[in-house]
Each structure stands twice: as structure tokens, then as C-alpha cells.
Design a protein around this motif. Structure first.
Motif, PDB file in Angstrom:
ATOM      1  N   GLN A  78      -1.473   4.825   0.343  1.00 21.95           N
ATOM      2  CA  GLN A  78      -1.633   4.613   1.779  1.00 21.95           C
ATOM      3  C   GLN A  78      -3.054   4.864   2.277  1.00 21.95           C
ATOM      4  O   GLN A  78      -3.469   4.280   3.268  1.00 21.95           O
ATOM      5  CB  GLN A  78      -0.640   5.479   2.545  1.00 21.95           C
ATOM      6  CG  GLN A  78       0.793   5.083   2.295  1.00 21.95           C
ATOM      7  CD  GLN A  78       1.788   5.996   2.963  1.00 21.95           C
ATOM      8  OE1 GLN A  78       1.438   6.831   3.785  1.00 21.95           O
ATOM      9  NE2 GLN A  78       3.057   5.834   2.613  1.00 21.95           N
ATOM     10  N   TYR A  97      -8.269  -2.019   3.491  1.00 23.97           N
ATOM     11  CA  TYR A  97      -7.749  -3.382   3.548  1.00 23.97           C
ATOM     12  C   TYR A  97      -7.828  -3.933   4.965  1.00 23.97           C
ATOM     13  O   TYR A  97      -8.244  -5.073   5.179  1.00 23.97           O
ATOM     14  CB  TYR A  97      -6.303  -3.452   3.039  1.00 23.97           C
ATOM     15  CG  TYR A  97      -5.668  -4.763   3.425  1.00 23.97           C
ATOM     16  CD1 TYR A  97      -5.966  -5.923   2.712  1.00 23.97           C
ATOM     17  CD2 TYR A  97      -4.856  -4.871   4.554  1.00 23.97           C
ATOM     18  CE1 TYR A  97      -5.445  -7.148   3.103  1.00 23.97           C
ATOM     19  CE2 TYR A  97      -4.333  -6.089   4.944  1.00 23.97           C
ATOM     20  CZ  TYR A  97      -4.636  -7.229   4.220  1.00 23.97           C
ATOM     21  OH  TYR A  97      -4.138  -8.443   4.621  1.00 23.97           O
ATOM     22  N   PHE A 107       0.809  -1.224   0.000  1.00 26.37           N
ATOM     23  CA  PHE A 107       0.000   0.000   0.000  1.00 26.37           C
ATOM     24  C   PHE A 107       0.842   1.273   0.000  1.00 26.37           C
ATOM     25  O   PHE A 107       0.299   2.367   0.147  1.00 26.37           O
ATOM     26  CB  PHE A 107      -0.958  -0.004   1.198  1.00 26.37           C
ATOM     27  CG  PHE A 107      -2.097  -0.957   1.021  1.00 26.37           C
ATOM     28  CD1 PHE A 107      -3.188  -0.624   0.227  1.00 26.37           C
ATOM     29  CD2 PHE A 107      -2.072  -2.196   1.614  1.00 26.37           C
ATOM     30  CE1 PHE A 107      -4.229  -1.517   0.035  1.00 26.37           C
ATOM     31  CE2 PHE A 107      -3.110  -3.100   1.439  1.00 26.37           C
ATOM     32  CZ  PHE A 107      -4.196  -2.752   0.640  1.00 26.37           C
ATOM     33  N   ILE A 122     -10.405  -0.217  -2.694  1.00 24.83           N
ATOM     34  CA  ILE A 122      -9.757  -1.491  -2.990  1.00 24.83           C
ATOM     35  C   ILE A 122     -10.819  -2.404  -3.581  1.00 24.83           C
ATOM     36  O   ILE A 122     -12.018  -2.118  -3.490  1.00 24.83           O
ATOM     37  CB  ILE A 122      -9.111  -2.153  -1.741  1.00 24.83           C
ATOM     38  CG1 ILE A 122     -10.170  -2.555  -0.707  1.00 24.83           C
ATOM     39  CG2 ILE A 122      -8.034  -1.263  -1.146  1.00 24.83           C
ATOM     40  CD1 ILE A 122      -9.641  -3.430   0.427  1.00 24.83           C
ATOM     41  N   LEU A 179      -5.522  -3.345  -5.154  1.00 26.08           N
ATOM     42  CA  LEU A 179      -5.747  -1.979  -5.601  1.00 26.08           C
ATOM     43  C   LEU A 179      -6.176  -2.056  -7.061  1.00 26.08           C
ATOM     44  O   LEU A 179      -5.592  -2.827  -7.832  1.00 26.08           O
ATOM     45  CB  LEU A 179      -4.458  -1.165  -5.464  1.00 26.08           C
ATOM     46  CG  LEU A 179      -4.002  -0.935  -4.024  1.00 26.08           C
ATOM     47  CD1 LEU A 179      -2.557  -0.427  -3.998  1.00 26.08           C
ATOM     48  CD2 LEU A 179      -4.936   0.039  -3.331  1.00 26.08           C
ATOM     49  N   TYR A 181      -5.080   1.701   2.713  1.00 21.30           N
ATOM     50  CA  TYR A 181      -4.681   0.710   3.725  1.00 21.30           C
ATOM     51  C   TYR A 181      -5.765   0.459   4.772  1.00 21.30           C
ATOM     52  O   TYR A 181      -6.052  -0.713   5.076  1.00 21.30           O
ATOM     53  CB  TYR A 181      -3.369   1.159   4.380  1.00 21.30           C
ATOM     54  CG  TYR A 181      -2.882   0.247   5.471  1.00 21.30           C
ATOM     55  CD1 TYR A 181      -2.356  -1.013   5.182  1.00 21.30           C
ATOM     56  CD2 TYR A 181      -2.929   0.648   6.804  1.00 21.30           C
ATOM     57  CE1 TYR A 181      -1.898  -1.848   6.190  1.00 21.30           C
ATOM     58  CE2 TYR A 181      -2.473  -0.182   7.816  1.00 21.30           C
ATOM     59  CZ  TYR A 181      -1.963  -1.422   7.506  1.00 21.30           C
ATOM     60  OH  TYR A 181      -1.514  -2.247   8.508  1.00 21.30           O
TER      61      TYR A 181
END
Length: 137
Positions: free
Chosen positions: A17, A23, A13, A72, A59, A20
Motif C-alpha cells: 500500500q 502510482y 497495491f 514502482i 511493483l 500506491y
């Protein structure tokens, strides 16, 4: 948690970022609801497996019109196609093996509906390769 695995996930990531936390919401739900689960980071995705891959986080490489800038894809495999507004893409790479992709744009998108499909994918992956595993769906 395995520090090396977490570093690999953070590196995945690195260029995005902001995605993240999305996720981490998916990972937490999967690890809380399913067992056993192993994770593996590759160049294109983070896979969740129980001997065989049943779900992936990635991604987006190409964004469809209307997809949020920060998101994502949660992907999972089933032996049947799911037709639902949340399914962004569904493909059948092999007969009776459908890969579904769901856009996650906020942590709340990791909800009961998504997790029901992922739990079903986990069960399906446990039957792959066994004779008589097709349920005829």
C-alpha cells in the motif's frame, strides 16, 4: 472515475500500500497530459493504452541492488534506446521496439523528463503497425 477500475487498482497495491501514492502521481500525470488513455489492471501491471499499450506501472518483482524498498517501475516503449541515468533497465524485445523501466521512489520522480519519454511513447504507440512509421532514430 470508474469505481470497479479503482477497486482493481487498490487490490493491485493491497500487499504494498505504501507504493500506491507513487502510482497515483504517475496516473495523474499521464491522464492530465495525454488523451485518450485507457487503463487496465492485470496480475503483473497496470497498463496505459491508446489502442496499444504505451506505458505501464508495476511493483518490482526483483529489486536491483540500491533500489528503494518502496518503489514502482514506470515502463514505456519507444522505437529507440534511451541512455540516461534514470533508466534502470532497457531491453529490445523486438527490433526497434525498446522497453525502458524507470524507478519511481517518490512522487517527485514523476517529472518533466519521465513525462517527455511517456509522451513520446504515446506518440510512438499511435504509429505502431502503420507502414512508414519508422522515423529512423
Amino acid at each position: 472515475m470508474d469505481d470497479a477500475l479503482e477497486l482493481d487498482i487498490l487490490r493491485y497495491f493491497e500487499a504494498n500500500q505504501e507504493a500506491y501514492p507513487l502510482y497515483k502521481a504517475l496516473e495523474q500525470a499521464i491522464l492530465t497530459q495525454l488523451s485518450p488513455v485507457e487503463r487496465k489492471v492485470s496480475k503483473t501491471q497496470i497498463s496505459f493504452s491508446c489502442g496499444k499499450i504505451f506505458a505501464m506501472a508495476s511493483l518490482p518483482v526483483r529489486r536491483a541492488k540500491g533500489w528503494p524498498k518502496i518503489c514502482i517501475l514506470a515502463s514505456f516503449g519507444l522505437e529507440h534506446r534511451v541512455d540516461h541515468p534514470r533508466i534502470a533497465v532497457a531491453v529490445e524485445p523486438y527490433p526497434n521496439r525498446w522497453t525502458h523501466h524507470v524507478v519511481i521512489a517518490q512522487p517527485e520522480d514523476v517529472d518533466d523528463a519521465l513525462m517527455a519519454w511517456i509522451r513520446e511513447a504515446h506518440s510512438f504507440s499511435m504509429t505502431k503497425g502503420r507502414s512508414g512509421s519508422r522515423s529512423g532514430k
